[in-house]
Scaffold this active site. Structure first.
Site, mmCIF file in Angstrom:
data_model
loop_
_atom_site.group_PDB
_atom_site.id
_atom_site.type_symbol
_atom_site.label_atom_id
_atom_site.label_comp_id
_atom_site.label_asym_id
_atom_site.label_seq_id
_atom_site.Cartn_x
_atom_site.Cartn_y
_atom_site.Cartn_z
ATOM 1 C CB SER A 60 -0.876 0.048 1.251
ATOM 2 O OG SER A 60 -1.699 -1.077 1.339
HETATM 3 N N1 SAH Z 1 0.600 -5.251 4.270
HETATM 4 C C1 SAH Z 1 1.304 -5.584 3.085
HETATM 5 C C2 SAH Z 1 0.470 -5.350 1.839
HETATM 6 C C3 SAH Z 1 0.028 -6.592 1.337
HETATM 7 S S1 SAH Z 1 -1.047 -6.648 -0.047
HETATM 8 C C4 SAH Z 1 2.632 -4.905 2.961
HETATM 9 O O1 SAH Z 1 2.945 -4.022 3.759
HETATM 10 O O2 SAH Z 1 3.364 -5.276 2.068
HETATM 11 C C5 SAH Z 1 -2.203 -7.852 0.550
HETATM 12 C C6 SAH Z 1 -1.619 -9.161 0.976
HETATM 13 O O3 SAH Z 1 -2.682 -9.985 1.413
HETATM 14 C C7 SAH Z 1 -0.900 -9.917 -0.132
HETATM 15 O O4 SAH Z 1 0.393 -10.235 0.298
HETATM 16 C C8 SAH Z 1 -1.745 -11.176 -0.302
HETATM 17 O O5 SAH Z 1 -0.991 -12.314 -0.656
HETATM 18 C C9 SAH Z 1 -2.356 -11.316 1.089
HETATM 19 N N2 SAH Z 1 -3.572 -12.139 1.136
HETATM 20 C C10 SAH Z 1 -4.579 -12.203 0.247
HETATM 21 N N3 SAH Z 1 -5.519 -13.071 0.644
HETATM 22 C C11 SAH Z 1 -5.102 -13.559 1.840
HETATM 23 C C12 SAH Z 1 -5.641 -14.509 2.765
HETATM 24 N N4 SAH Z 1 -6.801 -15.141 2.549
HETATM 25 N N5 SAH Z 1 -4.934 -14.767 3.881
HETATM 26 C C13 SAH Z 1 -3.751 -14.132 4.129
HETATM 27 N N6 SAH Z 1 -3.197 -13.241 3.284
HETATM 28 C C14 SAH Z 1 -3.865 -12.958 2.166
#
Ligand code: SAH
Length: 207
Positions: A60
């Site tokens: 993000s």
């Molecule tokens: N907070 C993160 C942003 C991640 S983007 C950062 O600082 O980089 C959203 C993330 O959610 C992705 O890595 C994706 O793989 C994860 N995600 C999506 N569905 C998910 C689920 N059901 N359980 C756990 N993680 C999930």
């Protein structure tokens, strides 16, 4: 040599237009975002925009991480559950506010979780716990959480996450199937949620 520290404090200063909480701004000024993003994106690490991190996922924009931290109203010692570790950056910002030993994060993609663990260790946030799995199930072993947030969009707050958040605790997530809203919800004594809308957002969907 790029002066990362200086770029970082400039970013934190710019965010002051949108974020009032000085502790949150200090956290943004502390976490080395350039170490969390892919090498070829480092030059953009302190621009206020989302960046790709692999496996079709994105980190993000810093203002969104800061706004989420402010809306969650994090205090030292709060136990926090994060769904969607990604590269680990958001978890590190959270850890600046509550302490690394209090942050539990679940990531769906094993490769992202492995890389995040490595980066967190290298940047001094090794006490953040990262688990591979479906974040919809939460992480019951460490419940109850004072705060729970999702960094991917869900159609509604998954029931296990509501269960694992303590009474008077707060959940925060992008909610919605197409159009998403950032929703903050306080868990009431009877288990229901008292929700507040923090505006339109755009996140990757929950897997
Ligand atoms: N907070 C993160 C942003 C991640 S983007 C950062 O600082 O980089 C959203 C993330 O959610 C992705 O890595 C994706 O793989 C994860 N995600 C999506 N569905 C998910 C689920 N059901 N359980 C756990 N993680 C999930």
């Amino acid at each position: 040599m790029a002066d990362w520290g200086r770029q970082r404090s400039r970013l934190s200063d710019r965010l002051r237009e949108r974020v009032a909480d000085e502790d949150v701004l200090a956290a943004i000024a502390s976490v080395p975002r350039h170490q969390f993003v892919p090498d070829d994106k480092r030059h953009d690490a302190y621009a206020d925009r989302p960046l790709p991190i692999g496996s079709g996922q994105t980190i993000s924009a810093p203002h969104m991480v800061a706004i989420m931290a402010e809306v969650l109203d994090l205090s030292t010692g709060d136990r926090v559950l994060e769904v969607g570790t990604g590269c680990g950056y958001h978890a590190a910002v959270t850890a600046e506010l509550v302490g690394p030993g209090n942050v539990y994060s679940v990531e769906y993609h094993a490769s992202l979780a492995d890389d995040a663990r490595e980066t967190l260790e290298a940047t001094g946030y090794g006490d953040i716990s990262v688990r591979v799995g479906d974040g919809k199930e939460g992480w019951p072993e460490h419940a109850p959480y004072d705060r729970t947030y999702l960094t991917c969009a869900a159609p509604e707050f998954p029931a296990p996450l509501v269960e694992q958040t303590r009474e008077d605790g707060v959940l925060l997530a992008p909610i919605g199937d197409g159009q998403q809203r950032l929703i903050r919800a306080e868990k009431q004594a009877d288990g229901t949620l008292d929700s507040e809308d923090h505006g339109g957002v755009r996140f990757v969907p929950l897997q």
